[in-house]
Design an enzyme around this catalytic site. Structure first.
Site: not given
Length: 308
Positions: A156-157
């Protein structure tokens, strides 16, 4: 979002909601270097208790994301979980919540290769349903899902979400509720912030974790509930685009999206264009699960105020 809380958390310390700041020249602001988790808590009126759903699993994925993109942030998941619980208690929240933990690289006059120093911000904000309808009309986007060889989608960038944002904006311009993206090879990947499941001939399938998807915690929850609570066999496999058009049921899932039926894809109705029976069973089970009514033995539903 219906209201803002009194406090946020910055590096373990309570701060006022309006005091949360990062510098415009920080590495995160200049280059999108940051990771996050978005997750939910649910108020149960019968128990008079708030349940945070799979908090430890979200914190473990946060640490994994930092490791993959090389951010020097905290790794003690128990401490991170305790901090989030403390924030909720400090705000005395007693409604369904959306929670967010964000790790920013705040190096002054930031450079692309900075790995620290970091700041960890936490928020817990009242939120009801993300989708305010029973089902979604979905478009297959002209944008492809990013590949693991370019920007790893399994973490989850913050920067990754530009991909889904473009797909969602395209879908909304074209009169759809939501978007699904294909891999570069043309197989079904995921939506703009949610995983996808397909039911055909009584068999439930979802794209494998090698199909450019986020390794969703809600996806994992649905897999566990379908297999072990409902006795439904689920295959994790490549899915072709045309399987969506001929499906008996399609639904998406995510922490914000929860479990939501897909009514049509590219204006093609899914079966009779109504939420299906299997989707409804999984929706009901999921809603009971997040309030500790089904999977308490797994430790998924974390009581926030118990023992306070």
């Amino acid at each position: 979002m219906t209201a803002k809380p009194r406090y946020l958390l910055r590096n373990g310390e309570l701060i006022g909601y309006d005091d949360a700041r990062i510098h415009v020249l920080s590495t995160s602001t200049k280059y999108g270097v940051g990771v996050f988790e978005g997750f939910r808590a649910y108020w149960d009126a019968d128990d008079q208790e708030l349940y945070g759903f799979r908090l430890a699993d979200h914190m473990r994925r946060l640490v994994h994301s930092m490791r993959v993109v090389e951010i020097d942030g905290p790794t003690d998941t128990e401490e991170l979980t305790e901090q989030l619980v403390g924030l909720i208690r400090a705000n005395e929240l007693t409604s369904d919540l959306h929670m967010r933990v964000q790790v920013f690289v705040e190096a002054p006059d930031g450079k692309p290769d900075d790995t620290g120093p970091v700041s960890v911000y936490m928020a817990a904000i009242p939120m009801s349903r993300y989708f305010d309808r029973l089902g979604l009309d979905v478009q297959i986007s002209s944008w492809h899902r990013i590949a693991d060889t370019s920007m790893p989608p399994r973490v989850k960038s913050i920067a990754n979400y530009q991909n889904g944002r473009l797909a969602l904006l395209e879908a909304r311009r074209n009169g759809y509720d939501a978007a699904l993206l294909l891999t570069e090879e043309g197989r079904v990947s995921e939506g703009a912030g949610y995983n996808v499941f397909v039911l055909r001939d009584g068999r439930l399938s979802t794209p494998a974790i090698t199909e450019s998807i986020l390794e969703g915690i809600t996806r994992d929850t649905v897999l566990e509930l379908a297999r072990h609570e409902l006795g439904i066999e689920v295959a994790e496999r490549p899915i072709d685009r045309t399987e969506l058009y001929s499906a008996d049921e399609v639904f998406v899932c995510g922490s914000a999206a929860e479990v939501t039926a897909v009514l049509s894809v590219d204006r093609t109705p899914i079966a009779d264009g109504k939420p299906g029976e299997t989707t409804a069973r999984i929706q009901d089970l999921y809603q009971r699960c997040v309030r500790g009514k089904v999977a308490a033995d797994r430790g998924w539903a974390h009581p926030i105020y118990a023992g306070r």
